[in-house]
Each structure stands twice: as structure tokens, then as C-alpha cells.
Design an enzyme around this catalytic site. Sequence first.
Site, PDB file in Angstrom:
ATOM      1  N   HIS A 157       0.821  -1.219   0.000  1.00 16.45           N
ATOM      2  CA  HIS A 157       0.000   0.000   0.000  1.00 16.45           C
ATOM      3  C   HIS A 157       0.855   1.271   0.000  1.00 16.45           C
ATOM      4  O   HIS A 157       0.415   2.316  -0.484  1.00 16.45           O
ATOM      5  CB  HIS A 157      -0.937   0.013   1.213  1.00 16.45           C
ATOM      6  CG  HIS A 157      -1.954  -1.099   1.163  1.00 16.45           C
ATOM      7  ND1 HIS A 157      -2.764  -1.416   2.216  1.00 16.45           N
ATOM      8  CD2 HIS A 157      -2.268  -1.982   0.185  1.00 16.45           C
ATOM      9  CE1 HIS A 157      -3.538  -2.441   1.888  1.00 16.45           C
ATOM     10  NE2 HIS A 157      -3.251  -2.801   0.667  1.00 16.45           N
ATOM     11  N   LEU A 200      -3.190  -9.639   5.539  1.00 14.37           N
ATOM     12  CA  LEU A 200      -3.075  -9.343   4.099  1.00 14.37           C
ATOM     13  C   LEU A 200      -1.849  -8.465   3.838  1.00 14.37           C
ATOM     14  O   LEU A 200      -1.616  -8.009   2.732  1.00 14.37           O
ATOM     15  CB  LEU A 200      -4.349  -8.660   3.586  1.00 14.37           C
ATOM     16  CG  LEU A 200      -5.653  -9.449   3.756  1.00 14.37           C
ATOM     17  CD1 LEU A 200      -6.855  -8.615   3.311  1.00 14.37           C
ATOM     18  CD2 LEU A 200      -5.617 -10.739   2.957  1.00 14.37           C
ATOM     19  N   PHE A 201      -1.061  -8.217   4.865  1.00 13.55           N
ATOM     20  CA  PHE A 201       0.273  -7.625   4.763  1.00 13.55           C
ATOM     21  C   PHE A 201       0.316  -6.281   4.038  1.00 13.55           C
ATOM     22  O   PHE A 201       1.291  -5.994   3.309  1.00 13.55           O
ATOM     23  CB  PHE A 201       1.254  -8.615   4.091  1.00 13.55           C
ATOM     24  CG  PHE A 201       1.081 -10.027   4.583  1.00 13.55           C
ATOM     25  CD1 PHE A 201       1.112 -10.307   5.936  1.00 13.55           C
ATOM     26  CD2 PHE A 201       0.839 -11.060   3.705  1.00 13.55           C
ATOM     27  CE1 PHE A 201       0.911 -11.591   6.406  1.00 13.55           C
ATOM     28  CE2 PHE A 201       0.631 -12.349   4.159  1.00 13.55           C
ATOM     29  CZ  PHE A 201       0.670 -12.610   5.516  1.00 13.55           C
ATOM     30  N   CYS A 202      -0.701  -5.465   4.228  1.00 14.63           N
ATOM     31  CA  CYS A 202      -0.746  -4.153   3.569  1.00 14.63           C
ATOM     32  C   CYS A 202      -0.534  -4.284   2.066  1.00 14.63           C
ATOM     33  O   CYS A 202       0.039  -3.392   1.426  1.00 14.63           O
ATOM     34  CB  CYS A 202       0.286  -3.191   4.165  1.00 14.63           C
ATOM     35  SG  CYS A 202      -0.085  -2.747   5.843  1.00 14.63           S
ATOM     36  N   ALA A 203      -0.982  -5.406   1.529  1.00 16.82           N
ATOM     37  CA  ALA A 203      -0.945  -5.602   0.067  1.00 16.82           C
ATOM     38  C   ALA A 203      -2.231  -6.342  -0.271  1.00 16.82           C
ATOM     39  O   ALA A 203      -2.219  -7.430  -0.830  1.00 16.82           O
ATOM     40  CB  ALA A 203       0.286  -6.402  -0.330  1.00 16.82           C
TER      41      ALA A 203
END
Length: 453
Positions: A129, A374-377
Site C-alpha cells: 500500500h 493481508l500484509f498491507c498488500a
Amino acid sequence: MSVSTAAVDQSVCAPLPVLGGDVTVPLVTGGEVAYAALDYAASAPALQRVWDDVAAYAPYYGSVHRGAGYLSQLSTELFENARAAVAEFLGCRDGDQVVFTRSTTDSLNLLAAVLPAGCQVFVFETEHHASLLPWRNARVTYLDAPRTPDEAVTTLERALADRDPYGPALVCVTGASNVTGELWPVRELAAAAHAHGARIVLDAAQLAPHHPVSVRDLDVDWVAFSGHKLYAPFGSGVLAGRADWLREAEPYLAGGGASRKVTRRADGGVDVEWHDSAARHEAGSPNVIGAYAIASACKALTEAGFDALVAREQYLIGKVRAGLAEVPEVKVLSLFGDDAPRVGVLSFVVEGWNSSHFAAALSAEYGIGVRDGLFCAHPLVRTLLGSDPQTQGECGAPEAAPGEKSLNAIRVSFGAGTPDEHVVRFVHAVRELVRDGAQWNYRTEDGRCVPAV
Ligand SMILES: Cc1ncc(COP(=O)(O)O)c(C=O)c1O
């Protein structure tokens, strides 16, 4: 819990000393165990060398740029030397600027703030992100996830061929995915960008801690990274590269340090002359210790030698992948396939397990720190999981029943400070949890799984 320690490959160098190696944590099942930090992709532990350098400098710390005192002058010199050390680490060209920021996120937001008017931005949906979102004031083209590195290049070429050929354009691309660890074809993407008159910024947050990054060799226009992922967790990051867009724009932050001269006008207003150097975008009192720590980490990694560091990391990746491959319930997430070159970052789902539950059990029952979510992705992980784009966010995904698609993933990541024992314990824990199930009860609190006690 019994863990067999596999024989160490003697051709591989020892881990670099990091802080926290001797920290023990309690297990819900009783006793304590040495903490296995396997969340380097989020934040890596400080290198001992960085800590020692910072501790040695701390008594001499003083205000920079404005102070007349001896320690102020010393600190100013160290701050500017840190800039030079980072430029050397990144293989910067003559005339490039190194701006100290707070982080990669801050660096990319700074670049977004200095884009020339009418700039078109091209970014893959697979980005973190921090690379995906800062371009809100530009015309952004989001590119679909490619399934091979070659497809990434052709996708970009196609998009650039359609762009307004006279206006400025910027491509933003990651060097190594924070989800799959896979390397992106940065040099080829840079060539494609330049062939179409666009510029390119490399998000090296996950690449720089694992691989040498050379602005000159990769022919990228800017590079951004964070100190806390590069073993220097003191609150600084870097944006380095071409000076022109930085120099031509208004300062990112207005204030002291960025301004050379401020005068009252006859009409009562104020005129400002801004610096042309990196200071233009470093208003306020800079984080000297953060910058100094980053420079120390750059030197430590260079001295350790990336050849040796990469060899060690590949050896650890091999161990983890081989171990997970023996557990049929585990599915490793990948965009570019099994043979893609990668860094020590790997995400997976376990059939029949909620990822938050699995990660909580790794922590509570084995003392292993990984990450789930979701790992900032979000777009990338949803693409890899084949889940509905409208499904729930990072936390609170409902339990995935056997045979159902998981909505979140688990990420294990490691680097220069990781001892063999951590990855051996991790593989053992995955196997045991899948085979025997969790030994403790867990409940959901604020959308996260936590031990029931
Ligand atoms: C690829 C990538 N880019 C950017 C970032 C943002 O880094 P920071 O949180 O230090 O700004 C991260 C953080 O995980 C990342 O993995």
C-alpha cells in the site's frame, strides 16, 4: 517440545549478531523458549553493530545545522557523512540527492508530493500500500498482476505505449514482494520506463536488506527504503535519486531547515527562499540518530558482504521451502512460480486453519513470531488467494472450514540475523500443528486470535 537441529552447511556464513537473540518468551503450555523473530519483513531486529555505533555516538549527540557548539558541529558532520554513506551504499550518481525521511511510506509520499503537474503514474496492483496509495493527486494507472517477470515488462510497455507521450510519467515498482519475497525485474522495467520517456522509483523496502541495490546499475531514478527493515530501527528512512523534481517542487514540509531566507513583504506577507539541497524536504529538526543508524547498517552489511549474506539467506529459504513442501496442507503463495528468485519472505495458507489461529499458536506454543493477514498488500493477497475483493480486511476473517479458501495468509520472514535453529523450529512447529492440532484453546479478540487465557 523437541526440535532436531539439522546439520549446518559449513559453506554458509554465520548470522550477523542482532539484538534480542537471547530474549526468552513464555509458552502457554509452560516454560520459556528463546524468541524466534521470523517477522523481519515487518521490522528486523537491530544489528548489534548498529546499536554499538549509536551507543558510542549518543553522548556526543547535539542539534544539527544550527548549533555553534562543538557537539552540534560534530553531529552536523556525522549527519552529512551519513548521507554520503547512504549515497555510496546505493551507488548514487553525481548530482543525486539523499533525503532522510521517516520510512519508505514517507519517502514515497514525498515523491508523490513533488510530481510535476500532469504526471501520470503507473503502478502494479501487486504493490504494498505504501507504493500503491500515495499517488492520489496524480493520474494513476493500476496494472493487473503479471504472472511472470516477462509479463510484468510487457504489461508495463503496453500501458506506457498508450500514455500521453509529452507529459511526465512515473513508474513505481517494488524490488522484492513483501508477500511472496519474489524479485521483480527492476532493470528491465527501468529500461521499459525510460524507453517511453517515463521515470521509475524503486520501492526497496524488502530488497535493500537482502540484496545490493545500485541506483546506477539498475538505472532507476529514485529508490526508497526504511531503516527499521534494514536492521536500524531508529525511525528514519531514505528517498534517494534525481534532484530535479525534488528541487523544483515546494517543500514537502514547510518550516525551519528547509528555508534559506524568510522576509516580510511590504504588503505584510512573507517571502521564502527554499534550499535547493536535500534540506528542502527535511524541514524541522532531523532525526540524526536515525540517519546515523542507517549509515551504520549500510556499512555493516557492505562489510559483511552481500555475496555471503545472500548465500546464507538462500540456504535458509531452501530449508523452509523444503520443510513446508513436506506438509501437503500447506500452500505457499507465489506470483511468479517455484523457480522465481526470491528473498527470505514467504507467505502461505494451511488448509482448514484460520491464519490468525495458526500464527497465534506458533507464537503461544512455540515462541515463534510471524505475521498473519493481508500484509498491507490487500489486492495482491486476494489475487493470490483467489478471494473476493470485497471480503473482510486484515483482521477478523472467519474460520476457513476444511476445503474452503482462506481469507488471510501467514508470512514467515528472516534475514541476516536469523540462526538456523529458528527456521528449523518453525518447520517443526508447522508440521506438528498440522498433524496434532493446537494444544491450547484460542478465542477471537478485536478480530485477532489470542490464547484463551
Ligand atoms: C515492499 C514494502 N514497501 C513499503 C513498505 C512500507 O514500509 P514502512 O512501513 O517502513 O514505511 C513496506 C512495509 O512492510 C514494504 O514491505
